[in-house]
Design an enzyme around this catalytic site. Structure first.
Site, PDB file in Angstrom:
ATOM      1  N   CYS A  35       0.827  -1.100   0.099  1.00 34.73           N
ATOM      2  CA  CYS A  35      -0.112   0.066  -0.240  1.00 34.73           C
ATOM      3  C   CYS A  35       0.891   1.339  -0.009  1.00 34.73           C
ATOM      4  O   CYS A  35       1.925   1.188   0.457  1.00 34.73           O
ATOM      5  CB  CYS A  35      -0.759  -0.099   1.053  1.00 34.73           C
ATOM      6  SG  CYS A  35      -2.412  -0.573   0.992  1.00 34.73           S
ATOM      7  N   ASN A 119       0.970 -14.513  -9.408  1.00 30.89           N
ATOM      8  CA  ASN A 119       0.284 -15.553  -8.210  1.00 30.89           C
ATOM      9  C   ASN A 119      -0.990 -15.016  -7.801  1.00 30.89           C
ATOM     10  O   ASN A 119      -0.648 -13.943  -7.219  1.00 30.89           O
ATOM     11  CB  ASN A 119       1.358 -16.174  -7.389  1.00 30.89           C
ATOM     12  CG  ASN A 119       2.412 -16.633  -7.923  1.00 30.89           C
ATOM     13  OD1 ASN A 119       2.542 -17.360  -8.962  1.00 30.89           O
ATOM     14  ND2 ASN A 119       3.549 -16.773  -7.129  1.00 30.89           N
ATOM     15  N   HIS A 130      -2.657  -7.510  -1.987  1.00 30.58           N
ATOM     16  CA  HIS A 130      -2.532  -6.498  -2.566  1.00 30.58           C
ATOM     17  C   HIS A 130      -2.269  -6.687  -4.069  1.00 30.58           C
ATOM     18  O   HIS A 130      -1.193  -7.398  -4.385  1.00 30.58           O
ATOM     19  CB  HIS A 130      -1.393  -5.416  -2.150  1.00 30.58           C
ATOM     20  CG  HIS A 130      -1.563  -4.068  -2.733  1.00 30.58           C
ATOM     21  ND1 HIS A 130      -1.872  -2.834  -1.970  1.00 30.58           N
ATOM     22  CD2 HIS A 130      -1.519  -3.564  -4.104  1.00 30.58           C
ATOM     23  CE1 HIS A 130      -2.154  -1.753  -2.729  1.00 30.58           C
ATOM     24  NE2 HIS A 130      -1.803  -2.155  -3.833  1.00 30.58           N
ATOM     25  N   HIS A 132      -0.456  -7.587  -7.462  1.00 29.85           N
ATOM     26  CA  HIS A 132       0.786  -7.239  -7.707  1.00 29.85           C
ATOM     27  C   HIS A 132       1.359  -8.529  -8.530  1.00 29.85           C
ATOM     28  O   HIS A 132       0.634  -9.532  -8.401  1.00 29.85           O
ATOM     29  CB  HIS A 132       1.570  -7.167  -6.511  1.00 29.85           C
ATOM     30  CG  HIS A 132       1.853  -8.157  -5.715  1.00 29.85           C
ATOM     31  ND1 HIS A 132       1.147  -8.838  -5.035  1.00 29.85           N
ATOM     32  CD2 HIS A 132       2.877  -8.987  -5.782  1.00 29.85           C
ATOM     33  CE1 HIS A 132       1.543  -9.777  -4.514  1.00 29.85           C
ATOM     34  NE2 HIS A 132       2.963 -10.187  -4.846  1.00 29.85           N
ATOM     35  N   GLN A 134       5.154 -10.153 -10.193  1.00 35.58           N
ATOM     36  CA  GLN A 134       6.513 -10.336  -9.988  1.00 35.58           C
ATOM     37  C   GLN A 134       7.232 -10.589 -11.388  1.00 35.58           C
ATOM     38  O   GLN A 134       6.838 -10.962 -12.149  1.00 35.58           O
ATOM     39  CB  GLN A 134       6.857 -11.669  -9.144  1.00 35.58           C
ATOM     40  CG  GLN A 134       6.146 -11.249  -7.919  1.00 35.58           C
ATOM     41  CD  GLN A 134       6.606 -12.490  -6.922  1.00 35.58           C
ATOM     42  OE1 GLN A 134       7.769 -12.567  -6.501  1.00 35.58           O
ATOM     43  NE2 GLN A 134       5.579 -13.343  -6.523  1.00 35.58           N
TER      44      GLN A 134
HETATM   45 ZN   LIG Z   1      -2.075  -3.123   0.088  1.00 34.01          ZN
END
Ligand SMILES: [Zn+2]
Ligand SMILES: [Zn+2]
Ligand SMILES: [Zn+2]
Length: 311
Positions: A35, A119, A130, A132, A134
């Site tokens: 965040c 993933n 969150h 995201h 990689q």
């Molecule tokens: Zn977050």
């Protein structure tokens, strides 16, 4: 530092990254390290009160310079978003971020393969919710891309090009089409709802794509993932794997595509029904042969309906 050991019996590398044992594991949402750092809030990995897309070195890297790279790509500062819910502009911008990271990491002498992936879901081992992805920069060409290069040899040309033409001719497993990309459940999918999103023209990597193709790619990926979420009316877990040309010196020296590779994105979802997971067990682990309870044609029909519901 991680350590590579070569598993002779399997002919493959194993990466020992023992520092990763202590990485952040499913923190409470007010301690999410991805965040933004808000005024009066805890300091996170991203020292800004707001951001669009953030890329930084993984604090718990599986690979690091001078033996590869590991980066985190945060899609948005909205903790509760997902790739599917990003604005179309943001999803398109993410394609340009991927392209930039592929170019920069791929230019490094210690990176032979740039692997972009996501993933999603605790079912595939996510430790941070969150949204995201990689990027790993491998100091060698790993086994799955190497198998795809071997498929080029076997088919006497670019394997994704050949397979795409077969899928288009057959038509039964196509999920989504545009000028830029085609998405389908492959003829010999290993996972019940596996899907591949393939560039329609031969494009070795993100670097070879036009702006319109990158936009088309983002649109197709979002269409598919929204369909996945609609399939069982729940956030749908998956591994997303971006496959493109290796970035070995040899491949770069030989001009675009000289080292093989055709940009496509594979999705491996572990769910075979709304509640049941496919486990990799005796046949898959011990013999290397997938046993599936679903035919790809049936999955494709179900997934097409879900994509229509999710649109
Ligand atoms: Zn977050
Ligand atoms: Zn091709
Ligand atoms: Zn692939």
């Amino acid at each position: 530092m991680s350590e590579l050991r070569f598993n002779e019996l399997r002919g493959e590398q194993v990466d020992y990254a023992i520092h990763r044992q202590d990485r952040t594991f499913l923190p409470a949402r007010d301690h999410c390290p991805l965040c933004p750092t808000r005024p009066d809030g805890p300091e996170t990995e991203i020292p800004f009160p707001a951001f669009e897309i953030a890329v930084f070195d993984n604090r718990f890297p599986a690979f690091e310079s001078p033996h590869g790279a590991a980066e985190v790509v945060v899609y948005t500062d909205d903790h509760d978003a997902s790739f599917a819910t990003l604005d179309a502009d943001r999803a398109e911008a993410l394609m340009w971020v991927w392209r930039h990271r592929y170019e920069e990491l791929g230019a490094r002498a210690d990176v032979d393969y740039v692997f972009i992936f996501e993933n999603r879901g605790v079912e595939v081992g996510v430790t941070l919710h969150h949204p995201h992805g990689q990027i790993y920069g491998y100091p060698f060409v790993p086994p799955v891309p190497a198998l795809e290069l071997a498929a080029d040899e076997r088919l006497g040309g670019c394997a994704p090009c050949v397979l795409l033409q077969r899928e288009l001719a057959d038509g039964e497993r196509i999920l989504h089409e545009s000028d830029a990309v085609v998405a389908y459940v492959p003829n010999a999918a290993r996972w019940a709802y596996e899907a591949h999103v393939v560039m329609r023209e031969h494009r070795a990597s993100l670097l070879d794509c036009t702006a319109a193709e990158l936009r088309g790619l983002a649109e197709a990926l979002q269409t598919l993932v929204r369909g996945y979420d609609a399939l069982f009316e729940r956030p749908f877990p998956y591994v997303m794997a971006v496959h493109q040309a290796p970035t070995t010196t040899h491949a770069r020296g030989g001009g675009p595509g000289a080292g093989g590779g055709h940009l496509h994105i594979e999705f491996y979802p572990p769910l075979r029904t709304a509640e049941k997971l496919k486990y990799l067990a005796g046949s898959e682990q011990g013999a290397g042969t997938f046993i599936s309870d679903t035919l790809p044609e049936a999955s494709a029909a179900t997934l097409r309906e879900a994509i229509a519901r999710g649109a």
